[in-house]
Design an enzyme around this catalytic site. Structure first.
Site, PDB file in Angstrom:
ATOM      1  N   LEU A  87      13.045  26.183  73.387  1.00  0.00           N
ATOM      2  CA  LEU A  87      13.043  27.033  74.307  1.00  0.00           C
ATOM      3  C   LEU A  87      14.489  27.689  74.358  1.00  0.00           C
ATOM      4  O   LEU A  87      15.425  26.908  73.851  1.00  0.00           O
ATOM      5  CB  LEU A  87      12.806  26.256  75.747  1.00  0.00           C
ATOM      6  CG  LEU A  87      11.529  25.783  75.838  1.00  0.00           C
ATOM      7  CD1 LEU A  87      11.440  25.190  77.454  1.00  0.00           C
ATOM      8  CD2 LEU A  87      10.348  26.870  75.555  1.00  0.00           C
ATOM      9  N   GLY A 132      10.290  22.876  72.283  1.00  0.00           N
ATOM     10  CA  GLY A 132       9.136  24.037  72.091  1.00  0.00           C
ATOM     11  C   GLY A 132       8.669  24.159  70.997  1.00  0.00           C
ATOM     12  O   GLY A 132       7.304  24.493  70.703  1.00  0.00           O
ATOM     13  N   ASN A 154      12.409  16.388  72.295  1.00  0.00           N
ATOM     14  CA  ASN A 154      13.713  15.661  72.470  1.00  0.00           C
ATOM     15  C   ASN A 154      14.412  16.070  73.733  1.00  0.00           C
ATOM     16  O   ASN A 154      15.749  16.154  73.836  1.00  0.00           O
ATOM     17  CB  ASN A 154      14.541  16.192  71.521  1.00  0.00           C
ATOM     18  CG  ASN A 154      14.968  17.444  71.161  1.00  0.00           C
ATOM     19  OD1 ASN A 154      14.052  18.351  71.324  1.00  0.00           O
ATOM     20  ND2 ASN A 154      16.187  17.691  70.853  1.00  0.00           N
ATOM     21  N   GLU A 155      13.580  16.564  74.873  1.00  0.00           N
ATOM     22  CA  GLU A 155      14.189  17.184  76.003  1.00  0.00           C
ATOM     23  C   GLU A 155      15.188  16.163  76.693  1.00  0.00           C
ATOM     24  O   GLU A 155      15.979  16.416  77.210  1.00  0.00           O
ATOM     25  CB  GLU A 155      12.908  17.504  76.798  1.00  0.00           C
ATOM     26  CG  GLU A 155      12.317  18.928  76.662  1.00  0.00           C
ATOM     27  CD  GLU A 155      11.432  18.756  75.185  1.00  0.00           C
ATOM     28  OE1 GLU A 155      10.774  19.935  75.070  1.00  0.00           O
ATOM     29  OE2 GLU A 155      11.225  17.718  75.014  1.00  0.00           O
TER      30      GLU A 155
END
Length: 240
Positions: A87, A132, A154-155
């Site tokens: 993102l 994303g 990996n947020e």
């Protein structure tokens, strides 16, 4: 304003989509009329970060392909070492409310459209694919990845909680236990590690090999009724 994708023929064997709303052709779509396979290529420099415009073009491209008699679609990148960097952080940093709402709607719409296509899809992952980018890959039915890159949601390493539909997409691909370990730790898998846990289906040596293996995936549906296949996919994925 949302991008509107229009069909434009460019030669006897291929068709292409282009935007007419001020973007810089962030998505290129070519249909090989001989094989019936479409190739959707993200080409937003420098890392294919997913902003509102790119997501809108992706959604429009996959929707438009649904009206064509294609045998399948391959999603890939024009960049040498990046599939998608995830993102676009600028869409979330001090964003105005209207823009933020439009962005998250575009993200979910792009995911739903790709995840639920009636035709088969393959992600030809020719570079790093975090966050994303991984979601786009998981939305496809099959994944071929070039060696020596990384992929994963990996947020948590960024201090972000992945939406539940990110998590569901991963749990639809690998085991719930492996998903829990990966999501809570923000793990990025190497190509070989991703293959071992089933996050990807094949390993390729380079992009050319990646695309060739992606095309072979569609051969397994030769002689399979396309309507029966589409309904089966819908039943399997409709509960996610």
């Amino acid at each position: 304003m949302a991008s509107k994708m229009l069909l434009r023929p460019i030669n006897i064997a291929f068709n292409a989509y282009r935007s007419h709303c001020g973007t810089n052709n962030l998505v290129h779509v070519a249909i090989n009329e001989k094989t019936g396979i479409a190739t959707v290529t993200m080409q937003r420099q420098p890392v294919n970060s997913l902003n509102y415009e790119l997501l809108t073009e992706l959604k429009s491209a996959f929707e438009e392909l649904g009206s064509k008699k294609i045998k399948g679609a391959i999603l890939t990148s024009s960049l040498k070492t990046i599939f998608s960097g995830g993102l676009d952080i600028m869409e979330m940093y001090q964003a105005k409310e209207d823009r933020a709402k439009a962005f998250w709607t575009a993200l979910q719409d792009a995911w739903i459209t790709l995840f639920s296509t009636p035709y088969p899809t393959v992600a030809a992952i020719n570079g790093h694919s975090p966050a994303g980018g991984c979601l786009l890959s998981l939305s496809c039915e099959y994944r071929v990845m070039v060696n020596n890159y990384t992929i994963g949601l990996n947020e948590t390493k960024l201090g972000i909680v992945a939406p539940f539909w990110f998590m569901s997409s991963m749990k639809n691909t690998i085991s719930s236990r492996e998903s829990e370990l990966a999501l809570t730790s923000g793990r990025l898998y190497s190509t070989e590690e991703a293959f071992k846990v089933g996050l990807i289906d094949e390993i390729a040596e380079n992009k050319e090999d990646c695309l060739a293996k992606a095309e072979k995936f569609f051969l397994r549906f030769k002689g399979i009724n396309s309507i029966a296949r589409a309904f089966t996919k819908d039943r399997l994925r409709g509960k996610i």
